[in-house]
Motif scaffolding. Structure first.
Motif, short mmCIF file in Angstrom:
data_model
loop_
_atom_site.label_atom_id
_atom_site.label_comp_id
_atom_site.label_asym_id
_atom_site.label_seq_id
_atom_site.Cartn_x
_atom_site.Cartn_y
_atom_site.Cartn_z
N TYR A 1 -15.17 -25.65 0.85
CA TYR A 1 -14.73 -24.64 0.20
C TYR A 1 -14.58 -23.49 1.30
O TYR A 1 -15.52 -22.87 1.37
CB TYR A 1 -15.15 -24.40 -0.94
CG TYR A 1 -14.59 -23.46 -1.83
CD1 TYR A 1 -13.37 -22.80 -1.61
CD2 TYR A 1 -15.33 -22.86 -3.15
CE1 TYR A 1 -12.79 -21.73 -2.50
CE2 TYR A 1 -14.67 -21.88 -4.06
CZ TYR A 1 -13.53 -21.46 -3.79
OH TYR A 1 -12.96 -20.62 -4.84
N ILE A 2 -13.19 -22.92 1.86
CA ILE A 2 -13.10 -21.98 2.78
C ILE A 2 -12.46 -20.80 2.29
O ILE A 2 -12.76 -19.77 2.98
CB ILE A 2 -12.54 -22.49 3.94
CG1 ILE A 2 -10.96 -23.06 3.50
CG2 ILE A 2 -13.20 -23.61 4.57
CD1 ILE A 2 -10.17 -23.32 4.83
N SER A 3 -11.76 -20.78 1.34
CA SER A 3 -10.99 -19.61 0.80
C SER A 3 -10.48 -19.46 -0.56
O SER A 3 -10.25 -20.75 -1.06
CB SER A 3 -9.82 -19.23 1.93
OG SER A 3 -9.19 -17.92 1.56
N ASN A 4 -9.95 -18.42 -0.98
CA ASN A 4 -9.08 -18.65 -2.30
C ASN A 4 -8.33 -17.50 -2.27
O ASN A 4 -8.35 -16.59 -1.31
CB ASN A 4 -9.98 -18.62 -3.48
CG ASN A 4 -10.79 -17.40 -3.76
OD1 ASN A 4 -10.11 -16.15 -3.74
ND2 ASN A 4 -12.33 -17.22 -3.20
N ILE B 1 -5.70 -19.92 -6.56
CA ILE B 1 -5.64 -21.26 -5.56
C ILE B 1 -6.98 -21.23 -4.84
O ILE B 1 -7.52 -20.13 -4.20
CB ILE B 1 -4.57 -21.05 -4.63
CG1 ILE B 1 -3.25 -21.37 -5.48
CG2 ILE B 1 -4.72 -22.18 -3.65
CD1 ILE B 1 -2.95 -22.75 -5.78
N ARG B 2 -7.84 -22.12 -4.63
CA ARG B 2 -8.82 -22.71 -3.90
C ARG B 2 -8.19 -23.20 -2.78
O ARG B 2 -7.30 -24.11 -2.88
CB ARG B 2 -10.00 -23.53 -4.87
CG ARG B 2 -10.22 -22.98 -6.02
CD ARG B 2 -11.49 -23.86 -6.33
NE ARG B 2 -11.95 -23.85 -7.68
CZ ARG B 2 -12.53 -22.93 -8.36
NH1 ARG B 2 -13.34 -22.20 -7.65
NH2 ARG B 2 -12.90 -23.08 -9.67
N ILE B 3 -8.88 -23.13 -1.62
CA ILE B 3 -8.60 -23.65 -0.49
C ILE B 3 -9.78 -24.54 0.23
O ILE B 3 -10.63 -23.59 0.42
CB ILE B 3 -8.11 -22.83 0.57
CG1 ILE B 3 -6.56 -21.93 0.25
CG2 ILE B 3 -7.40 -23.41 1.80
CD1 ILE B 3 -6.09 -20.91 1.07
N PHE B 4 -9.53 -25.71 0.48
CA PHE B 4 -10.62 -26.38 1.06
C PHE B 4 -10.34 -26.99 2.38
O PHE B 4 -9.02 -27.32 2.77
CB PHE B 4 -10.89 -27.56 0.21
CG PHE B 4 -11.50 -27.25 -1.27
CD1 PHE B 4 -12.89 -27.47 -1.27
CD2 PHE B 4 -10.60 -26.86 -2.14
CE1 PHE B 4 -13.48 -27.02 -2.64
CE2 PHE B 4 -11.20 -26.64 -3.29
CZ PHE B 4 -12.75 -26.46 -3.59
N ASP B 5 -11.16 -27.21 3.38
CA ASP B 5 -10.84 -27.63 4.47
C ASP B 5 -11.31 -29.31 4.39
O ASP B 5 -12.48 -29.54 4.05
CB ASP B 5 -11.73 -27.24 5.73
CG ASP B 5 -11.52 -27.78 7.33
OD1 ASP B 5 -11.48 -28.96 7.13
OD2 ASP B 5 -11.63 -27.09 8.08
N ILE B 6 -10.29 -30.07 4.66
CA ILE B 6 -10.64 -31.45 4.57
C ILE B 6 -10.65 -32.28 5.87
O ILE B 6 -10.06 -33.46 5.89
CB ILE B 6 -9.68 -32.22 3.42
CG1 ILE B 6 -8.53 -32.06 3.62
CG2 ILE B 6 -10.40 -31.81 1.97
CD1 ILE B 6 -7.55 -32.76 2.77
N SER B 7 -10.90 -31.56 6.82
CA SER B 7 -10.77 -32.29 8.22
C SER B 7 -11.71 -33.50 8.25
O SER B 7 -11.36 -34.70 8.68
CB SER B 7 -11.43 -31.41 9.29
OG SER B 7 -10.64 -30.35 9.33
N PRO C 1 -6.42 -20.19 7.91
CA PRO C 1 -6.22 -20.54 6.47
C PRO C 1 -7.00 -19.41 5.62
O PRO C 1 -6.73 -19.17 4.60
CB PRO C 1 -6.45 -21.90 6.32
CG PRO C 1 -7.41 -22.58 7.34
CD PRO C 1 -7.05 -21.59 8.67
N GLU C 2 -8.18 -19.04 6.09
CA GLU C 2 -8.93 -17.92 5.39
C GLU C 2 -8.18 -16.82 5.28
O GLU C 2 -8.35 -15.81 4.44
CB GLU C 2 -10.12 -17.82 6.06
CG GLU C 2 -11.16 -18.79 6.39
CD GLU C 2 -10.74 -19.84 7.66
OE1 GLU C 2 -9.71 -19.34 8.38
OE2 GLU C 2 -11.54 -20.68 7.97
#
Length: 663
Positions: free
Chosen positions: A177-180, A164-170, A247-248
């Motif tokens: 792209y902040i973490s996976n 899973i990739r995790i993005f910050d969409i504030s 979330p990181e």
């Protein structure tokens, strides 16, 4: 005593049991219903979806009981790359794609605009959102941690992304792209769970269907059976915990083994057209083996390897002889069975072993349930403890080839599973294909959590052999008091159907295009379609984004549509089912009255006077409006027992009483 409006006097008079006390200007006979039961309404004949002209963007199309609001092609860098699933946040639609993801602003549904085309290749880039976070699935071998487009060539690589990739969409127009979180089998799909009792975390359920990656690439990954290695990556799902404040720090919190004790499900053989093709291949000299109860054409590469083995075993050299070919044909069933058993064992599978992964898991936290579509089974899960889901029930069906996704009705009393027979890239809606194959199976859920089969439903218009077509993703539409779903069927288009009576589902709307190519299958069509804040938003694999809206028809009134459109969501995910709740409005009250008429659950004189009362009250104000509504609600409560659907009458009374209280 305050005087009631004349129309309300008529309304109240009609609701008492002694009709002789009614006003003298009451009609002598009950008015006739204008709404017919949906099972009595004729469907289009001939079906306009049959025989549509082909083309990628110059196709013919058919539409019934829908309005096509807009059709928008994908941005240039995404042309030719498959678009996948959808997620929604505020006025934005996020569309997954094998090249990354696209963010559309649908503030103007007639002209949605691309605000982000984020290039980050992965298979298959399914997307979900929660607050300021975007989650994107990656499963294939070519996805890179750095979102590079060059792929990954090495068998073992520290550059590969599978998970899973995790993005910050504030700032949704500038995703960061902040973490996976890496997993042993990648993420084919995923589901986001917001636990009603936990405001600090969200949970992501991972369904990975790829082979287990090498331990050298991700330590701890094992493809052994669980009885050989208790840490095996097989026969489990992953639950990722994502701290909202950090979330990181997302990580795998548990790997529940929800498949324990399941054996191999029953299966069906080839369809009539496949059998005919196999016979043609046999007549042309191909090698055909009977395996697991069905004939199969053995591919040429395997035939060559088996013939080489026969030559070697007899001590021969050179090319296989005709006698070698005869030996292979005479013993092919046994030889092929041995080959398949060795292959299954090498993959960590056995012939009598159930599924070792799910394709989709639909989470419905408001009712504490999840529906797992898991290869050969449909599972019902208890998710009240989000980190440790447990299996309540499992069902299998020989008519199903690949359990793909699940959808609950709004009160959680019914669950619908889809069958992605053929994997989504094959034509499985041909005239000769059985109705029950590649369809939906509808189950009721008992108080004990056991699922009971009710019926099948399949898009009924035959498609050509050049159109990939089978059941795929959709969602419930918030029509109050009814179970209505919109669903994609790849190149079979999209349709809307009512399964309020789970034994008798009825199609009520559709849209379809002709094939992309009239000569051969080129994968396209609707990957998924979902209701979101008054619109039906469709992810078209090859053609971009479609937006539809419901229109009134014999199957659906404007009141029902208006009531549905009072539901407003802040976000929506493909596999995170929201519980719809309707504010008390005049549209909702009129929708229930329409349904009582359509289903013959209250006499027409009473329904007519309820409508008159609502009309009178809506034009009044203050205490007068409140008094009228409360009197109508009281009379409805008194007459509920005489209805064949007293629950709906009581719900209508509650809505009208709420309207009166708000006046």
């Amino acid at each position: 005593m305050k005087r009631l409006l004349p129309g309300i006097l008529l309304a109240l008079a009609s609701l008492v049991t002694v009709y002789s006390c009614a006003s003298s200007d009451m009609p002598e006979q009950d008015p006739q219903p204008s709404l017919q039961p949906i099972t009595e309404i004729e469907q289009p004949n001939p079906d306009p979806r049959v025989g549509l002209g082909a083309g990628l963007f110059d196709y013919e199309e058919a539409i019934w009981n829908l309005n096509l609001v807009s059709v928008t092609p994908p941005p240039e860098e995404f042309l030719g790359s498959w678009s996948t699933d959808l997620a929604f946040k505020d006025n934005y639609v996020i569309q997954g794609n094998y090249n990354g993801f696209i963010v559309w602003d649908m503030s103007n549904p007639a002209n949605p605009e691309v605000v982000v085309d984020f290039l980050c290749p992965a298979s298959q880039s399914d997307v979900s959102v929660y607050e300021n976070l975007l989650f994107v699935s990656g499963e294939g071998l070519g996805g890179r941690l750095d979102c590079g487009t060059e792929g990954v060539q090495d068998r073992v690589s520290e550059d590969r992304l599978r998970g899973i990739r995790i993005f910050d969409i504030s700032d949704i127009r500038n995703p960061e792209y902040i973490s996976n979180v890496q997993t042993c089998r990648g993420s084919h799909t995923h589901s986001v769970l917001k636990d009603p009792n936990d405001n600090e975390n969200v949970y992501v359920y991972i369904s990975g269907s790829a082979p287990v990656r090498p331990e050298e690439e991700l330590p701890g990954c094992s493809s052994a059976f669980p009885d050989e290695d208790p840490n095996s990556a097989l026969f489990r799902i992953e639950v990722i915990k994502v701290p909202l404040a950090n979330p990181e720090e997302a990580h795998i919190a548990n790997s529940p083994r929800i498949f324990e004790g399941l054996t191999a499900p029953p299966t069906h053989g080839p369809a009539p057209e496949e059998l005919a093709a196999i016979e043609r291949a046999r007549e042309a000299g191909s090698f055909v083996a009977n395996y697991d109860g069905s004939p199969r054409v053995v591919n040429n590469r395997l035939v060559e390897a088996l013939l080489e083995q026969i030559v070697e075993e007899r001590g021969g050299e050179g090319e296989p002889t005709e006698a070698d070919s005869t030996t292979l044909r005479e013993n092919l069933d046994e030889i092929y069975a041995n080959f398949m058993e060795e292959r299954l064992a090498a993959r960590g599978r056995g012939q009598d072993v159930g599924p070792n992964q799910c394709h989709d898991i639909t989470l419905y936290p408001e009712v504490g349930l999840a529906g797992g579509a898991c290869e050969g089974y449909g599972l019902l899960l208890d998710i009240t403890n989000p980190v440790n889901p447990t299996r309540i029930d499992a069902v299998a069906d020989s008519n199903f080839a690949y359990w793909h996704s699940a959808t609950f009705n709004n009160d959680g009393s019914t669950v619908l599973f889809t069958d992605e027979w053929g994997g989504g890239t094959q034509p499985k809606c041909r005239e000769t294909d059985p109705y029950e194959w590649g369809a939906n199976a509808i189950y009721s859920i008992g108080e004990d959590g056991k699922m009971e089969f009710q019926s099948y439903f399949k898009m009924p218009a035959p498609q050509t052999s050049a159109e990939n077509c089978v059941a795929h993703n959709g969602s419930m539409i918030p029509i109050p008091g009814r179970d209505i779903m919109v669903q994609s069927w790849y190149q079979g288009g999209i349709n809307v159907f009512d399964f309020t009576d789970p034994k008798n589902p009825v199609e009520i709307a559709f849209h379809d295009r002709g094939p992309i190519n009239p000569e051969r299958v080129e994968t396209g069509g609707s990957w998924s379609i979902y209701w979101y804040n008054g619109y039906l938003v469709n992810s078209e694999i090859a053609r971009g984004l479609d937006i539809f809206e419901l229109v009134p028809s014999e199957f659906l009134t404007q009141n029902e549509i208006d009531a549905a459109n009072t539901v407003v969501l802040e976000y929506k995910n493909a596999q995170g089912q929201p519980k719809y709740e309707w504010p008390s409005t005049f549209a909702l009250a009129r929708a229930y009255a329409d349904q009582l008429e359509r289903d013959r659950e209250l006499n027409m004189r009473s329904i007519q006077m309820i409508r008159n009362g609502l009309n009178e009250a809506e034009s009044a104000s203050g205490s007068r409006k409140s008094r009228v509504l409360n009197e109508v609600a009281a009379s409805l409560t008194n007459s509920a027992a005489s209805s064949s659907n007293s629950d709906k009458v009581m719900e209508l009374a509650r809505v009208i009483r709420d309207l009166g209280s708000a006046s």
